[in-house]
Design a protein around this motif. Structure first.
Motif, PDB file in Angstrom:
ATOM      1  N   LEU A   1      45.856  36.984  55.591  1.00  0.00           N
ATOM      2  CA  LEU A   1      47.260  37.139  55.217  1.00  0.00           C
ATOM      3  C   LEU A   1      47.487  38.500  54.565  1.00  0.00           C
ATOM      4  O   LEU A   1      46.756  38.894  53.660  1.00  0.00           O
ATOM      5  CB  LEU A   1      47.608  36.019  54.229  1.00  0.00           C
ATOM      6  CG  LEU A   1      49.078  35.716  53.975  1.00  0.00           C
ATOM      7  CD1 LEU A   1      49.717  35.106  55.215  1.00  0.00           C
ATOM      8  CD2 LEU A   1      49.213  34.744  52.808  1.00  0.00           C
ATOM      9  N   ARG A   2      48.518  39.212  55.031  1.00  0.00           N
ATOM     10  CA  ARG A   2      48.850  40.502  54.417  1.00  0.00           C
ATOM     11  C   ARG A   2      49.871  40.273  53.305  1.00  0.00           C
ATOM     12  O   ARG A   2      51.000  39.860  53.561  1.00  0.00           O
ATOM     13  CB  ARG A   2      49.379  41.475  55.471  1.00  0.00           C
ATOM     14  CG  ARG A   2      48.290  41.979  56.422  1.00  0.00           C
ATOM     15  CD  ARG A   2      48.779  43.134  57.291  1.00  0.00           C
ATOM     16  NE  ARG A   2      49.991  42.771  58.005  1.00  0.00           N
ATOM     17  CZ  ARG A   2      50.011  42.020  59.105  1.00  0.00           C
ATOM     18  NH1 ARG A   2      48.882  41.574  59.623  1.00  0.00           N
ATOM     19  NH2 ARG A   2      51.147  41.730  59.688  1.00  0.00           N
ATOM     20  N   VAL A   3      49.433  40.525  52.089  1.00  0.00           N
ATOM     21  CA  VAL A   3      50.243  40.219  50.914  1.00  0.00           C
ATOM     22  C   VAL A   3      50.595  41.519  50.188  1.00  0.00           C
ATOM     23  O   VAL A   3      49.706  42.273  49.802  1.00  0.00           O
ATOM     24  CB  VAL A   3      49.471  39.299  49.937  1.00  0.00           C
ATOM     25  CG1 VAL A   3      50.323  38.975  48.719  1.00  0.00           C
ATOM     26  CG2 VAL A   3      49.016  38.025  50.641  1.00  0.00           C
ATOM     27  N   ALA A   4      51.878  41.771  50.005  1.00  0.00           N
ATOM     28  CA  ALA A   4      52.304  42.949  49.247  1.00  0.00           C
ATOM     29  C   ALA A   4      52.704  42.521  47.846  1.00  0.00           C
ATOM     30  O   ALA A   4      53.464  41.572  47.677  1.00  0.00           O
ATOM     31  CB  ALA A   4      53.475  43.627  49.952  1.00  0.00           C
ATOM     32  N   LEU A   5      52.161  43.213  46.846  1.00  0.00           N
ATOM     33  CA  LEU A   5      52.539  42.954  45.455  1.00  0.00           C
ATOM     34  C   LEU A   5      53.469  44.072  45.012  1.00  0.00           C
ATOM     35  O   LEU A   5      53.056  45.228  44.934  1.00  0.00           O
ATOM     36  CB  LEU A   5      51.304  42.943  44.554  1.00  0.00           C
ATOM     37  CG  LEU A   5      50.237  41.895  44.858  1.00  0.00           C
ATOM     38  CD1 LEU A   5      49.064  42.059  43.874  1.00  0.00           C
ATOM     39  CD2 LEU A   5      50.815  40.502  44.742  1.00  0.00           C
ATOM     40  N   LEU A   6      54.724  43.715  44.751  1.00  0.00           N
ATOM     41  CA  LEU A   6      55.670  44.700  44.245  1.00  0.00           C
ATOM     42  C   LEU A   6      55.915  44.347  42.788  1.00  0.00           C
ATOM     43  O   LEU A   6      56.520  43.319  42.494  1.00  0.00           O
ATOM     44  CB  LEU A   6      56.975  44.658  45.054  1.00  0.00           C
ATOM     45  CG  LEU A   6      56.842  44.826  46.578  1.00  0.00           C
ATOM     46  CD1 LEU A   6      58.221  44.956  47.214  1.00  0.00           C
ATOM     47  CD2 LEU A   6      55.985  46.019  46.953  1.00  0.00           C
ATOM     48  N   GLY A   7      55.423  45.199  41.893  1.00  0.00           N
ATOM     49  CA  GLY A   7      55.385  44.816  40.488  1.00  0.00           C
ATOM     50  C   GLY A   7      56.384  45.536  39.613  1.00  0.00           C
ATOM     51  O   GLY A   7      56.582  46.734  39.736  1.00  0.00           O
ATOM     52  N   GLY A   8      56.975  44.772  38.712  1.00  0.00           N
ATOM     53  CA  GLY A   8      57.718  45.365  37.616  1.00  0.00           C
ATOM     54  C   GLY A   8      56.772  45.654  36.465  1.00  0.00           C
ATOM     55  O   GLY A   8      57.169  46.122  35.399  1.00  0.00           O
ATOM     56  N   ALA A   9      55.489  45.348  36.681  1.00  0.00           N
ATOM     57  CA  ALA A   9      54.417  45.637  35.734  1.00  0.00           C
ATOM     58  C   ALA A   9      53.253  46.141  36.569  1.00  0.00           C
ATOM     59  O   ALA A   9      53.359  46.199  37.791  1.00  0.00           O
ATOM     60  CB  ALA A   9      54.021  44.371  34.985  1.00  0.00           C
ATOM     61  N   THR A  10      52.122  46.506  35.939  1.00  0.00           N
ATOM     62  CA  THR A  10      50.956  46.837  36.754  1.00  0.00           C
ATOM     63  C   THR A  10      50.438  45.556  37.392  1.00  0.00           C
ATOM     64  O   THR A  10      50.540  44.476  36.809  1.00  0.00           O
ATOM     65  CB  THR A  10      49.831  47.479  35.914  1.00  0.00           C
ATOM     66  OG1 THR A  10      49.547  46.606  34.820  1.00  0.00           O
ATOM     67  CG2 THR A  10      50.239  48.829  35.389  1.00  0.00           C
ATOM     68  N   THR A  11      49.898  45.680  38.590  1.00  0.00           N
ATOM     69  CA  THR A  11      49.505  44.475  39.321  1.00  0.00           C
ATOM     70  C   THR A  11      48.012  44.432  39.635  1.00  0.00           C
ATOM     71  O   THR A  11      47.554  43.539  40.335  1.00  0.00           O
ATOM     72  CB  THR A  11      50.293  44.362  40.638  1.00  0.00           C
ATOM     73  OG1 THR A  11      50.229  45.618  41.313  1.00  0.00           O
ATOM     74  CG2 THR A  11      51.734  43.996  40.384  1.00  0.00           C
ATOM     75  N   ASP A  12      47.251  45.384  39.098  1.00  0.00           N
ATOM     76  CA  ASP A  12      45.824  45.427  39.433  1.00  0.00           C
ATOM     77  C   ASP A  12      45.102  44.129  39.049  1.00  0.00           C
ATOM     78  O   ASP A  12      44.396  43.539  39.855  1.00  0.00           O
ATOM     79  CB  ASP A  12      45.174  46.623  38.722  1.00  0.00           C
ATOM     80  CG  ASP A  12      43.693  46.703  39.029  1.00  0.00           C
ATOM     81  OD1 ASP A  12      43.355  46.923  40.204  1.00  0.00           O
ATOM     82  OD2 ASP A  12      42.878  46.504  38.110  1.00  0.00           O
ATOM     83  N   LEU A  13      45.326  43.672  37.826  1.00  0.00           N
ATOM     84  CA  LEU A  13      44.663  42.442  37.376  1.00  0.00           C
ATOM     85  C   LEU A  13      45.169  41.236  38.165  1.00  0.00           C
ATOM     86  O   LEU A  13      44.385  40.397  38.616  1.00  0.00           O
ATOM     87  CB  LEU A  13      44.905  42.235  35.874  1.00  0.00           C
ATOM     88  CG  LEU A  13      44.266  40.981  35.278  1.00  0.00           C
ATOM     89  CD1 LEU A  13      42.748  41.020  35.396  1.00  0.00           C
ATOM     90  CD2 LEU A  13      44.662  40.803  33.807  1.00  0.00           C
ATOM     91  N   LEU A  14      46.480  41.171  38.356  1.00  0.00           N
ATOM     92  CA  LEU A  14      47.047  40.060  39.126  1.00  0.00           C
ATOM     93  C   LEU A  14      46.452  40.037  40.532  1.00  0.00           C
ATOM     94  O   LEU A  14      46.106  38.979  41.049  1.00  0.00           O
ATOM     95  CB  LEU A  14      48.567  40.196  39.216  1.00  0.00           C
ATOM     96  CG  LEU A  14      49.233  39.081  40.017  1.00  0.00           C
ATOM     97  CD1 LEU A  14      49.356  37.821  39.168  1.00  0.00           C
ATOM     98  CD2 LEU A  14      50.593  39.491  40.549  1.00  0.00           C
ATOM     99  N   ARG A  15      46.318  41.218  41.147  1.00  0.00           N
ATOM    100  CA  ARG A  15      45.789  41.274  42.502  1.00  0.00           C
ATOM    101  C   ARG A  15      44.376  40.693  42.555  1.00  0.00           C
ATOM    102  O   ARG A  15      44.044  39.888  43.415  1.00  0.00           O
ATOM    103  CB  ARG A  15      45.742  42.716  43.012  1.00  0.00           C
ATOM    104  CG  ARG A  15      45.345  42.821  44.480  1.00  0.00           C
ATOM    105  CD  ARG A  15      44.822  44.217  44.842  1.00  0.00           C
ATOM    106  NE  ARG A  15      43.495  44.404  44.304  1.00  0.00           N
ATOM    107  CZ  ARG A  15      43.140  45.387  43.496  1.00  0.00           C
ATOM    108  NH1 ARG A  15      44.003  46.274  43.105  1.00  0.00           N
ATOM    109  NH2 ARG A  15      41.897  45.465  43.043  1.00  0.00           N
TER     110      ARG A  15
END
Lengths: 78, 599
Positions: free
Chosen positions: B36-50
């Motif tokens: 699955l190709r998942v794009a994370l568009l963050g209002g915060a940093t998303t490295d940890l979430l990713r």
């Protein structure tokens, strides 16, 4: 070896995924492979969890090498 | 308990953080069903979430490929500078925003009208993102709502004045849901509830926001990644189907074999009895959301059943789709339940107050989810909800009726034992099918089947709901669903076919059928309909594909059985291509299903 370094070493090994990694006061982003601004966040959070403390906003610049970390942790836990 | 258990509730956030590399290795060894190709568009940093989301998606059989926006560039990536996201072609876009991203809070003295204007402007910004994403990509959008405002604390004015901070967030969340309802593929991720469950003081971490621009503290990030993964899984139809329950000290207090019907604790007479009633009500509510209920109990069958004749029992025997009470080990009984219901072990969730039974199932049947519910009935429902095993993006009538389909099947099986031949049995069923192109009402069920069906599935291609919708609207595709009913009841929508019209041929991209209607000749009826649809387009040749998986061996010869010719087979037989030239005088294959309507 410093007892704080003894506690830090396994954290470094986990975070950088290098089971044989050994660290000393001079270890820093320049000497530890994989230590970049992103893994730094994980490292700082993992240390906070392990030692049960929180680093303040003005203290982060002291965390750039292991020696600075050890001194800061000692200061904060005493 | 292994390291992977750290990912289960209560999430061991510090361990997950530290051991993430090890966890990733362990999870990567398992086979994934879906990429699955998942794009994370963050209002915060998303490295940890990713990184956390990677672990949780892998655990649920989804292998993600990620795209991340730069910090706080969620609007720009979606709406303004769209090339990078366009090149990535996301299937899922997670808009990871929070109350930190609210552009402006009203003044406490603002009138309701002024506040309303602010709400509209804020929500319009998100709606513009969704519009753009919907136009550019057929993707699912996971949109965080707004978490609790940490500041100010509870006060009458902030809760009740139109411009009060908490009141404003409540208004935003209501408006966000209403706007999302006008979009087909937008799912609201309820971080407001997550922040409440954890408590805002643990959810937030001010230092981590200022230093690292992390939207939440560590625990909040783990909870958020976990529930985002479950929501994405639910959008792909990957949700657990059946709750298997122990009886003694799980559905009532005490041991019915020893204490008797009058001795078990159930009802308003005691605190314990009330808590068991509440848990039964929770189970009944799950059933109403389409979850199957089953019993696996160490008891004499008569004793076990008697418990449900208790005047305060909320659940009745008829609520269970499978009911097993004996002295066999529970792992063999759970295997039996899965077989009876024709579902995989990976569809089961097992609740038992006895830690030894839980350990046995974890050890013997790794696919079964065994939440650490403890031995206090007051906690059971809370723990189950935290794991969100039964997360759904919608509840169809189909889901709610499923329980009765299964009990109908038990009657059918009993009937089939009395016939001389299978044909005789089939004709006695008086089957009727409805076969027609996909329609709005059924898209959710089609997606569910496409992502869950493993055995009767020729290609095991997985689709997002957005992709199915696009195919349904594309005239280059022939889509067919089949519903089947018989004299025992309705089996619901049980088979799906997608074929693409290209180069003058029909290529069968997907053909699957639910195992609960195996050997009913429904595949013949569907094939007849496909041939008819091909003829209407003037197509003379059908091309079928078989892609082997560990689970779909039963259909390896499916196209041969239908009279296709083998045109290509990989040396290791992992893939074969078949062709069928429709004869001028095609004789329909289906004989057993008496009536076929076209929807």
């Amino acid at each position: 070896m410093d007892e704080i370094i003894t506690k830090l070493e396994p954290i470094f090994r986990d975070v950088f995924d290098q089971p044989a990694l050994s660290i000393d006061r001079e270890s820093s982003a320049r000497t530890v492979q994989g230590w970049d601004s992103l893994t730094h966040v994980t490292l700082v959070m993992a240390i906070e969890q392990e030692f049960g403390l929180k680093f303040g906003l003005g203290e982060l610049q002291d965390l750039e090498n292991v020696g600075g970390m050890v001194d800061l942790i000692r200061r904060k836990s005493s | 308990m292994g390291l992977l258990d750290a990912l289960n509730y209560p999430f061991d956030a510090p361990l997950i953080l530290r051991k993430q590399a090890q966890l990733l290795r362990a999870l990567s060894e398992r086979p994934s069903e879906i990429q699955l190709r998942v794009a994370l568009l963050g209002g915060a940093t998303t490295d940890l979430l990713r990184r956390l989301l990677h672990l949780y998606l892998l655990r649920d059989g989804i292998e993600p490929i990620f795209y991340e926006s730069e910090y706080n560039r969620y609007y720009e990536d979606a709406v303004v500078a769209r090339e990078a996201l366009g090149a990535f072609a996301p299937q899922v876009v997670v808009i990871h925003t929070s109350a930190r991203n609210i552009t402006a809070f009203p003044a406490i003295t603002d009138t309701a009208e002024q506040v309303h204007r602010l709400v509209s402007a804020e929500v319009a910004r998100f709606a513009a993102i969704w519009d753009r994403l919907e136009t550019d990509y057929a993707c699912i959008v996971v949109q965080n709502n707004f978490d609790c405002a940490l500041m100010p604390g509870p006060s009458h004015l902030d809760a009740s004045a139109p411009g009060g901070a908490q009141n404003y967030i409540a208004q935003l969340n209501t408006a966000l849901v209403a706007a999302a309802g006008r979009h087909k593929n937008v799912l609201i991720h309820d971080i407001h509830l997550l922040s409440a469950v954890l408590g805002a003081s643990r959810w937030y971490d001010a230092e981590h926001w200022y230093s690292f621009k992390l939207a939440t503290g560590l625990e909040g990030s783990v909870a958020s990644a976990h529930s985002t993964a479950r929501l994405i899984g639910a959008a792909l139809g990957k949700t657990r189907k059946c709750l298997v329950l122990d009886l003694d000290n799980t559905l009532w207090g005490g041991v019915i074999g020893d204490d008797g019907l009058a001795g078990i604790k159930l009802g308003k007479d005691s605190a314990q009895g009330e808590a068991f009633c509440a848990f039964q009500r929770y189970c009944l509510d799950l059933k109403r959301r389409g979850v199957l209920l089953a019993v696996a109990s160490k008891n004499e069958l008569a004793n076990a059943q008697e418990g449900f004749s208790h005047p305060d029992s909320v659940l009745a025997l008829a609520d269970f789709s499978a009911f097993i009470a004996n002295w066999e080990p529970k792992d063999s009984n759970l295997t039996r339940i899965a077989r009876e219901l024709n579902i995989g072990l990976d569809s089961l969730v097992f609740v038992d107050d006895n830690p030894a039974e839980r350990a046995l199932i974890r050890e013997q049947l790794r696919e079964v989810a065994v939440p650490e519910v403890g031995n206090n009935v007051a906690d059971f429902a809370f723990v189950l909800e935290r794991e969100s095993y039964f997360q759904r993006v919608s509840v169809s009538q189909e889901d709610v009726q499923r329980a009765s389909y299964y009990s109908d099947n038990r009657v059918r099986e009993a009937a089939s034992a009395t016939f001389a031949s299978h044909d005789e049995y089939l004709s006695s069923l008086q089957m009727q099918a409805e076969i027609a192109p996909f329609r709005e009402l059924y898209l959710e069920r089609v997606v569910q089947l496409a992502n869950k069906t493993n055995q009767f599935n020729l290609t095991t291609r997985r689709y997002t709901s957005a992709a199915i919708r696009e195919i349904a609207e594309d005239s280059n595709f022939i889509t067919l669903y089949a519903r089947l009913s018989d004299r025992f009841g309705d089996n619901g929508l049980v088979s799906v076919l997608i074929a693409e019209h290209k180069n003058g041929e029909l290529h069968i991209d997907l053909w699957l059928m639910s195992c609960r209607v195996l050997k009913r000749e429904l595949e013949y009826a569907l094939f007849d309909s496909l041939v008819a649809a091909a003829q209407r387009r003037g197509v003379r040749r059908l091309v079928g594909y078989y892609l082997r998986t560990p689970k779909n061996g039963m259909v390896a010869e499916h196209f041969a059985d239908l009279g296709f010719c083998l045109s290509e087979r990989a040396a290791d037989s992992s893939r074969s291509v078949w062709t069928f030239d429709i004869p001028a005088s095609y004789a329909t294959k289906n004989k057993a299903i008496k009536e076929v309507s076209n929807g």
